[in-house]
Design a protein around this motif. Sequence first.
Motif, PDB file in Angstrom:
ATOM      1  N   LEU A 174      -0.533  -1.399  -0.746  1.00 45.71           N
ATOM      2  CA  LEU A 174       0.223  -0.164  -0.592  1.00 45.71           C
ATOM      3  C   LEU A 174       1.664  -0.455  -0.972  1.00 45.71           C
ATOM      4  O   LEU A 174       2.353  -1.223  -0.289  1.00 45.71           O
ATOM      5  CB  LEU A 174       0.138   0.358   0.842  1.00 45.71           C
ATOM      6  N   GLU A 175       2.124   0.141  -2.063  1.00 48.65           N
ATOM      7  CA  GLU A 175       3.479  -0.090  -2.558  1.00 48.65           C
ATOM      8  C   GLU A 175       4.393   1.064  -2.159  1.00 48.65           C
ATOM      9  O   GLU A 175       3.961   2.200  -2.047  1.00 48.65           O
ATOM     10  CB  GLU A 175       3.468  -0.272  -4.072  1.00 48.65           C
ATOM     11  N   ASN A 176       5.672   0.726  -1.984  1.00 46.43           N
ATOM     12  CA  ASN A 176       6.664   1.694  -1.513  1.00 46.43           C
ATOM     13  C   ASN A 176       6.123   2.416  -0.276  1.00 46.43           C
ATOM     14  O   ASN A 176       6.017   3.643  -0.228  1.00 46.43           O
ATOM     15  CB  ASN A 176       7.026   2.691  -2.617  1.00 46.43           C
ATOM     16  N   ARG A 223       5.174   6.457  -2.765  1.00 43.92           N
ATOM     17  CA  ARG A 223       4.077   5.679  -2.186  1.00 43.92           C
ATOM     18  C   ARG A 223       2.863   5.695  -3.117  1.00 43.92           C
ATOM     19  O   ARG A 223       2.484   6.729  -3.662  1.00 43.92           O
ATOM     20  CB  ARG A 223       3.706   6.240  -0.822  1.00 43.92           C
ATOM     21  N   SER A 224       2.260   4.536  -3.300  1.00 41.94           N
ATOM     22  CA  SER A 224       1.076   4.428  -4.152  1.00 41.94           C
ATOM     23  C   SER A 224       0.180   3.318  -3.617  1.00 41.94           C
ATOM     24  O   SER A 224       0.644   2.416  -2.906  1.00 41.94           O
ATOM     25  CB  SER A 224       1.455   4.137  -5.611  1.00 41.94           C
ATOM     26  N   GLY A 225      -1.094   3.365  -3.979  1.00 45.33           N
ATOM     27  CA  GLY A 225      -2.046   2.383  -3.485  1.00 45.33           C
ATOM     28  C   GLY A 225      -2.927   1.825  -4.583  1.00 45.33           C
ATOM     29  O   GLY A 225      -3.102   2.445  -5.641  1.00 45.33           O
ATOM     30  N   ARG A 226      -3.483   0.632  -4.322  1.00 46.04           N
ATOM     31  CA  ARG A 226      -4.436   0.003  -5.222  1.00 46.04           C
ATOM     32  C   ARG A 226      -5.503  -0.696  -4.395  1.00 46.04           C
ATOM     33  O   ARG A 226      -5.225  -1.196  -3.301  1.00 46.04           O
ATOM     34  CB  ARG A 226      -3.753  -1.025  -6.135  1.00 46.04           C
ATOM     35  N   SER A 252      -9.816  -3.399 -10.509  1.00 51.59           N
ATOM     36  CA  SER A 252      -8.999  -2.712  -9.512  1.00 51.59           C
ATOM     37  C   SER A 252      -8.565  -1.364 -10.060  1.00 51.59           C
ATOM     38  O   SER A 252      -8.464  -1.165 -11.272  1.00 51.59           O
ATOM     39  CB  SER A 252      -7.781  -3.550  -9.127  1.00 51.59           C
ATOM     40  N   ALA A 253      -8.345  -0.441  -9.140  1.00 53.29           N
ATOM     41  CA  ALA A 253      -7.919   0.910  -9.501  1.00 53.29           C
ATOM     42  C   ALA A 253      -6.903   1.372  -8.476  1.00 53.29           C
ATOM     43  O   ALA A 253      -6.841   0.866  -7.350  1.00 53.29           O
ATOM     44  CB  ALA A 253      -9.114   1.867  -9.546  1.00 53.29           C
ATOM     45  N   GLY A 254      -6.101   2.369  -8.874  1.00 48.30           N
ATOM     46  CA  GLY A 254      -5.068   2.819  -7.957  1.00 48.30           C
ATOM     47  C   GLY A 254      -4.489   4.161  -8.331  1.00 48.30           C
ATOM     48  O   GLY A 254      -5.016   4.893  -9.184  1.00 48.30           O
TER      49      GLY A 254
END
Length: 654
Positions: free
Chosen positions: A625-627, A644-647, A196-198
């Motif tokens: 999707l975090e925050n 906001r960040s994603g993985r 996984s990557a983000g």
Amino acid sequence: MVCPTTGRTTWKSYAVALFRQQEASAGRVLGLENVHGLQMLRNFFLVGIFGYILAAVSDLPAQTLPEVTVSAGHPTGHLLWEADTIPTEAPVTLADRLLWEHPLAIRANAPGTLTTVSARGAGPGRTAVIWHGLNLQSPQNGVVDVSLIPLWPGDRLRMIPGGQSSALGNGAMGGVLTLVSEDQHPPGLSGDLGFSAGSFGFWQAQARATWSDAHGSSTLKGLVQTAENNFPFVNTAQIGRPEQKQTNNNVRRIDLQQHNTWQLNTHHKLETALWWQEARREIPPSMTASADDTWQKDRNFRAAVSWKPTENQQHRLAWSDENIHFFLNGDTDTSRARTAQWQTRLHTPEGRPWRFVLEAQLTPQWGMADGYADSSRWYAQWRGALAPAGSFKWKSGKASLSLRQEWADFAEVPLLWAVAAEQALGKRWRAHLHLSRNFNLPTLNDRFWLNLGNPDLLPEQGYSAEAGIRWAQKELLVESTVFHLLLDDWILWQPGSDGVFRPGNLRQVWSRGVEMAASWEKRAGAWQLSVQAHAQFSATTNTQVYGGTDVVLDKQLIYTPMQLAGGGFSAHRGRFSMAYLHQYSGARYTRSDESAQLPAYQTGTAMVRFRFPVGRRVASVEGRLENCWNAAYQIIEYRPMPGRSGRIGLLVVF
């Protein structure tokens, strides 16, 4: 290992196989030229040697015995999280899981850095985390860094709120988190590979392999993770509120675990667990500081061996070796802590109204640090315990009583006790009650820090109580609990007249409040739907001051929110699953006189997963999707958290 000609299982065969397996695994993974690999190999050898010593006991015929779960009569109302409650097949940290789902006070400086947990206002040093019966609280500072604990798919996490000292001993005054590794595997060889990557330079690789048959299973799993964590943020502490990028926040982790379960015969079951991890984490500067290169290295090895010779007894040995190197201002400070634990538990058979448990435990601990009076010396402390308990069940309820007497070589420990009861009130209502006396010993740092430690500190002690009621009808469950927690002789590091911080038994702290939770599950055609919500309203204040200023009397403890809440929903249909989790944390004071505070914040996390066949294998693609709402918030003052960040990840199961 079963002999193909005689069908007999030998202790020696198992011990030799384990010894060779760990030797080969450690050598392949780390390389014999790596000094850390040699240390890990040595530790793996020790476990193998222990198994070989057991080989002298006997050679007995192999049979299958159902697993027996031994419990010390924990109170009702605890929470159990299974792996499938969130749609992810990638390991997540215990810190993330708690931030997403439960009303506990989580204190994180930055992503991947030191993160502690506090239940019901008791503080990080009074909330235990248990792994295979071993309390992971550090004997040096009393806390657990939950950002270093991975939760794998299949692991089970149980939260037991309230004082649990009579069942688990030192450090369990606010609550207990128990982590149990997966124990159900399909026969034959199985496993998975994933990547996984983000955002912000995050990537993670995982691998797991299991061999299982009627006589047991063996699992090896590994995790490699790195992240830059160079997220943008607005620096509210500087004039003009400039937008900056986080610096010096790189995280690199390696985590290896190996678990074995062997059903040797009708009476004997043997389980082993090995856990090695290494992490290097940069410590980012606060908003008010200039960039620097502060970092911390952690290297930990833990092992546990559990032996059940009959269905009515269990014996466990555990070992932990923790190393920390902390670099600040051009100087590296080192500390090392070791914990050994022997535990024997005897109990009456399951299925009877009356049940009795007797437990004996011995826990020696050692620590050395550059900050101690003698940095080359191992400082030791020993604890022993004897804990009887009994419970009785009837048609509509149950009750239990547990006692525990601990002995420490440096302090007098009071007699601990707990009373719990549960009673059905008709078809839909159920009530529970739990009362207990608890304690917490001073840490090695409290006692032996150079020129500052106080070897005469008293143990913290106090009482907890809770009463709750639950209502259930078909798919709907609602429950509410009121709680009280009184902690006396609270150990606090506080500056004296010379401005130097020293520890003392300086406070009495009172935490009280109410917790509420609700859940709803529904099957609608091909869809499986679930909704959950929880909230906690509490006050945690200083009610007595034995040293220092009285201005803190009746004031809320710093970084202890009075309101915590959360909720979420999930939906599953065939190969598709999704979930949304929302958390709210109320304002937190940053000064003990309540003169300054951090504002409340809330975050949301969304997850999706889709499984599909790949030949004879199964693969899954998942995203997170975090925050979601890009909230700008701080958990610790002047320590920004990412927006906001994603993985996204891919996993192949074979």
